[in-house]
Design a protein around this motif. Structure first.
Motif, PDB file in Angstrom:
ATOM      1  N   LEU A  61       0.820  -1.211   0.000  1.00 18.74           N
ATOM      2  CA  LEU A  61       0.000   0.000   0.000  1.00 18.74           C
ATOM      3  C   LEU A  61       0.855   1.262   0.000  1.00 18.74           C
ATOM      4  O   LEU A  61       0.531   2.241  -0.684  1.00 18.74           O
ATOM      5  N   LEU A  62       1.934   1.245   0.748  1.00 20.33           N
ATOM      6  CA  LEU A  62       2.837   2.408   0.740  1.00 20.33           C
ATOM      7  C   LEU A  62       3.483   2.593  -0.631  1.00 20.33           C
ATOM      8  O   LEU A  62       3.611   3.728  -1.114  1.00 20.33           O
ATOM      9  N   ALA A  63       3.885   1.505  -1.255  1.00 19.72           N
ATOM     10  CA  ALA A  63       4.468   1.597  -2.596  1.00 19.72           C
ATOM     11  C   ALA A  63       3.438   2.141  -3.588  1.00 19.72           C
ATOM     12  O   ALA A  63       3.747   3.009  -4.411  1.00 19.72           O
ATOM     13  N   PHE A  64       2.205   1.640  -3.502  1.00 20.73           N
ATOM     14  CA  PHE A  64       1.142   2.124  -4.382  1.00 20.73           C
ATOM     15  C   PHE A  64       0.880   3.602  -4.152  1.00 20.73           C
ATOM     16  O   PHE A  64       0.810   4.390  -5.101  1.00 20.73           O
ATOM     17  N   LEU A  65       0.716   3.997  -2.880  1.00 23.24           N
ATOM     18  CA  LEU A  65       0.436   5.400  -2.582  1.00 23.24           C
ATOM     19  C   LEU A  65       1.587   6.301  -3.009  1.00 23.24           C
ATOM     20  O   LEU A  65       1.361   7.398  -3.534  1.00 23.24           O
ATOM     21  N   GLY A  66       2.802   5.845  -2.783  1.00 19.64           N
ATOM     22  CA  GLY A  66       3.965   6.632  -3.202  1.00 19.64           C
ATOM     23  C   GLY A  66       4.008   6.830  -4.701  1.00 19.64           C
ATOM     24  O   GLY A  66       4.267   7.934  -5.196  1.00 19.64           O
ATOM     25  N   THR A  67       3.745   5.780  -5.437  1.00 19.51           N
ATOM     26  CA  THR A  67       3.731   5.867  -6.898  1.00 19.51           C
ATOM     27  C   THR A  67       2.575   6.733  -7.381  1.00 19.51           C
ATOM     28  O   THR A  67       2.744   7.600  -8.240  1.00 19.51           O
ATOM     29  N   TRP A  68       1.404   6.525  -6.811  1.00 17.29           N
ATOM     30  CA  TRP A  68       0.214   7.250  -7.228  1.00 17.29           C
ATOM     31  C   TRP A  68       0.334   8.740  -6.930  1.00 17.29           C
ATOM     32  O   TRP A  68       0.011   9.584  -7.760  1.00 17.29           O
ATOM     33  N   LEU A  69       0.834   9.051  -5.732  1.00 18.85           N
ATOM     34  CA  LEU A  69       0.957  10.459  -5.339  1.00 18.85           C
ATOM     35  C   LEU A  69       2.124  11.160  -6.028  1.00 18.85           C
ATOM     36  O   LEU A  69       2.186  12.393  -6.036  1.00 18.85           O
ATOM     37  N   SER A  70       3.041  10.411  -6.599  1.00 17.16           N
ATOM     38  CA  SER A  70       4.167  11.049  -7.296  1.00 17.16           C
ATOM     39  C   SER A  70       3.743  11.617  -8.651  1.00 17.16           C
ATOM     40  O   SER A  70       4.463  12.421  -9.236  1.00 17.16           O
ATOM     41  N   GLN A  71       2.586  11.221  -9.122  1.00 21.98           N
ATOM     42  CA  GLN A  71       2.073  11.759 -10.383  1.00 21.98           C
ATOM     43  C   GLN A  71       1.445  13.125 -10.116  1.00 21.98           C
ATOM     44  O   GLN A  71       0.690  13.304  -9.170  1.00 21.98           O
ATOM     45  N   ASP A  72       1.769  14.088 -10.957  1.00 19.98           N
ATOM     46  CA  ASP A  72       1.341  15.474 -10.738  1.00 19.98           C
ATOM     47  C   ASP A  72      -0.165  15.626 -10.574  1.00 19.98           C
ATOM     48  O   ASP A  72      -0.631  16.382  -9.721  1.00 19.98           O
ATOM     49  N   HIS A  73      -0.945  14.924 -11.373  1.00 19.72           N
ATOM     50  CA  HIS A  73      -2.389  15.124 -11.328  1.00 19.72           C
ATOM     51  C   HIS A  73      -3.059  14.479 -10.102  1.00 19.72           C
ATOM     52  O   HIS A  73      -4.238  14.669  -9.872  1.00 19.72           O
ATOM     53  N   HIS A  74      -2.312  13.748  -9.293  1.00 17.31           N
ATOM     54  CA  HIS A  74      -2.860  13.161  -8.069  1.00 17.31           C
ATOM     55  C   HIS A  74      -2.393  13.872  -6.806  1.00 17.31           C
ATOM     56  O   HIS A  74      -2.806  13.519  -5.709  1.00 17.31           O
ATOM     57  N   ARG A  75      -1.543  14.870  -6.960  1.00 17.91           N
ATOM     58  CA  ARG A  75      -0.976  15.528  -5.773  1.00 17.91           C
ATOM     59  C   ARG A  75      -2.000  16.355  -5.006  1.00 17.91           C
ATOM     60  O   ARG A  75      -1.864  16.546  -3.809  1.00 17.91           O
ATOM     61  N   ASP A  76      -2.989  16.846  -5.670  1.00 20.88           N
ATOM     62  CA  ASP A  76      -4.003  17.659  -5.004  1.00 20.88           C
ATOM     63  C   ASP A  76      -5.141  16.785  -4.489  1.00 20.88           C
ATOM     64  O   ASP A  76      -6.305  17.003  -4.783  1.00 20.88           O
ATOM     65  N   LEU A  77      -4.782  15.804  -3.710  1.00 22.40           N
ATOM     66  CA  LEU A  77      -5.737  14.867  -3.128  1.00 22.40           C
ATOM     67  C   LEU A  77      -6.596  15.614  -2.116  1.00 22.40           C
ATOM     68  O   LEU A  77      -6.067  16.325  -1.260  1.00 22.40           O
ATOM     69  N   PRO A  78      -7.911  15.496  -2.195  1.00 20.90           N
ATOM     70  CA  PRO A  78      -8.762  16.167  -1.200  1.00 20.90           C
ATOM     71  C   PRO A  78      -8.415  15.691   0.213  1.00 20.90           C
ATOM     72  O   PRO A  78      -8.096  14.518   0.422  1.00 20.90           O
ATOM     73  N   VAL A  79      -8.483  16.606   1.153  1.00 20.68           N
ATOM     74  CA  VAL A  79      -8.130  16.302   2.546  1.00 20.68           C
ATOM     75  C   VAL A  79      -8.996  15.168   3.091  1.00 20.68           C
ATOM     76  O   VAL A  79      -8.507  14.290   3.807  1.00 20.68           O
ATOM     77  N   VAL A  80     -10.266  15.159   2.737  1.00 18.78           N
ATOM     78  CA  VAL A  80     -11.170  14.126   3.237  1.00 18.78           C
ATOM     79  C   VAL A  80     -10.735  12.750   2.747  1.00 18.78           C
ATOM     80  O   VAL A  80     -10.724  11.777   3.506  1.00 18.78           O
ATOM     81  N   LEU A  81     -10.327  12.664   1.473  1.00 17.34           N
ATOM     82  CA  LEU A  81      -9.874  11.384   0.929  1.00 17.34           C
ATOM     83  C   LEU A  81      -8.557  10.956   1.575  1.00 17.34           C
ATOM     84  O   LEU A  81      -8.372   9.781   1.915  1.00 17.34           O
ATOM     85  N   ALA A  82      -7.648  11.896   1.792  1.00 17.06           N
ATOM     86  CA  ALA A  82      -6.373  11.584   2.446  1.00 17.06           C
ATOM     87  C   ALA A  82      -6.603  11.124   3.880  1.00 17.06           C
ATOM     88  O   ALA A  82      -5.987  10.150   4.344  1.00 17.06           O
ATOM     89  N   LEU A  83      -7.510  11.808   4.573  1.00 19.10           N
ATOM     90  CA  LEU A  83      -7.818  11.429   5.955  1.00 19.10           C
ATOM     91  C   LEU A  83      -8.456  10.041   5.995  1.00 19.10           C
ATOM     92  O   LEU A  83      -8.117   9.219   6.858  1.00 19.10           O
ATOM     93  N   ALA A  84      -9.340   9.744   5.058  1.00 21.52           N
ATOM     94  CA  ALA A  84      -9.965   8.422   4.992  1.00 21.52           C
ATOM     95  C   ALA A  84      -8.911   7.343   4.762  1.00 21.52           C
ATOM     96  O   ALA A  84      -8.953   6.281   5.407  1.00 21.52           O
ATOM     97  N   ALA A  85      -7.959   7.608   3.864  1.00 23.14           N
ATOM     98  CA  ALA A  85      -6.895   6.633   3.599  1.00 23.14           C
ATOM     99  C   ALA A  85      -6.056   6.392   4.850  1.00 23.14           C
ATOM    100  O   ALA A  85      -5.738   5.250   5.184  1.00 23.14           O
ATOM    101  N   VAL A  86      -5.727   7.469   5.559  1.00 23.82           N
ATOM    102  CA  VAL A  86      -4.929   7.339   6.781  1.00 23.82           C
ATOM    103  C   VAL A  86      -5.715   6.570   7.843  1.00 23.82           C
ATOM    104  O   VAL A  86      -5.157   5.715   8.546  1.00 23.82           O
ATOM    105  N   LEU A  87      -7.006   6.827   7.954  1.00 18.85           N
ATOM    106  CA  LEU A  87      -7.819   6.116   8.938  1.00 18.85           C
ATOM    107  C   LEU A  87      -7.895   4.619   8.620  1.00 18.85           C
ATOM    108  O   LEU A  87      -7.851   3.784   9.524  1.00 18.85           O
ATOM    109  N   VAL A  88      -7.995   4.282   7.337  1.00 19.90           N
ATOM    110  CA  VAL A  88      -7.991   2.870   6.941  1.00 19.90           C
ATOM    111  C   VAL A  88      -6.648   2.240   7.302  1.00 19.90           C
ATOM    112  O   VAL A  88      -6.586   1.135   7.866  1.00 19.90           O
ATOM    113  N   LEU A  89      -5.560   2.946   6.992  1.00 20.11           N
ATOM    114  CA  LEU A  89      -4.226   2.426   7.315  1.00 20.11           C
ATOM    115  C   LEU A  89      -4.050   2.280   8.824  1.00 20.11           C
ATOM    116  O   LEU A  89      -3.483   1.290   9.304  1.00 20.11           O
TER     117      LEU A  89
END
Length: 171
Positions: A61-89
């Motif tokens: 999951l960390l490798a996936f998130l790192g790869t996904w977030l390294s792409q420019d168009h995914h960097r502006d992840l909504p705070v709610v979605l980021a918080l949800a991902a962290v809560l799942v983790l």
């Protein structure tokens, strides 16, 4: 240990209940002891497998998130979605921690039964002598019990997730 011993032995069964009396009775005790030691070993193997599963899952999951977030168009992840991902983790970390704790409790119970069985055997090699040889886990240079180390791993992942989220929100 006395409480375990009281619940372990059948008062109505003794050496006189076996055809060859003492030899068969002691062979039966030893066979049960052997089975208990084998089952304790299997619980440890399952615990290692569970740890491998959780470690692999978090790493993937960390490798996936790192790869996904390294792409420019995914960097502006909504705070709610980021918080949800962290809560799942974090939920996965809590599950991992409780899984480790449960296996530790199960093995502790098995070792108490093994120790009670060893009271009827000629030698107390597994629970008493080996544990004494390892300094009863008091000195980490002699022996560091695995459960003291492994329970920190999910907590370290959880801390990294919280710090990563806080750092991402600060940017």
């Amino acid at each position: 240990m006395a409480e375990i011993s009281d619940s372990l032995w059948n008062d109505g069964v003794g050496a006189e209940d076996y055809r060859d009396a003492r030899a068969t009775y002691h062979a039966a005790i030893f066979e049960q002891y052997r089975l208990c030691v084998e089952m304790a070993d299997r619980v440890s193997a399952r615990r290692n497998l569970a740890n491998t599963f959780f470690l692999t899952l978090h790493t993937a999951l960390l490798a996936f998130l790192g790869t996904w977030l390294s792409q420019d168009h995914h960097r502006d992840l909504p705070v709610v979605l980021a918080l949800a991902a962290v809560l799942v983790l974090l939920g996965m970390c809590v599950t991992w921690w409780f899984t480790i704790r449960s296996y530790h409790q199960l093995n502790r119970g098995k070792f108490e039964v093994i120790g009670a069985l060893e009271e009827r055997l000629p030698a107390r090699t597994f629970v008493a002598a080996e544990w004494h040889a390892l300094g009863e886990g008091r000195d980490w240079r002699v022996y560091l019990p695995l459960n003291r180390v492994e329970r920190w791993i999910p907590l370290l992942f959880a801390g990294a997730y919280i710090l990563g989220f806080a750092a991402a929100m600060a940017l």
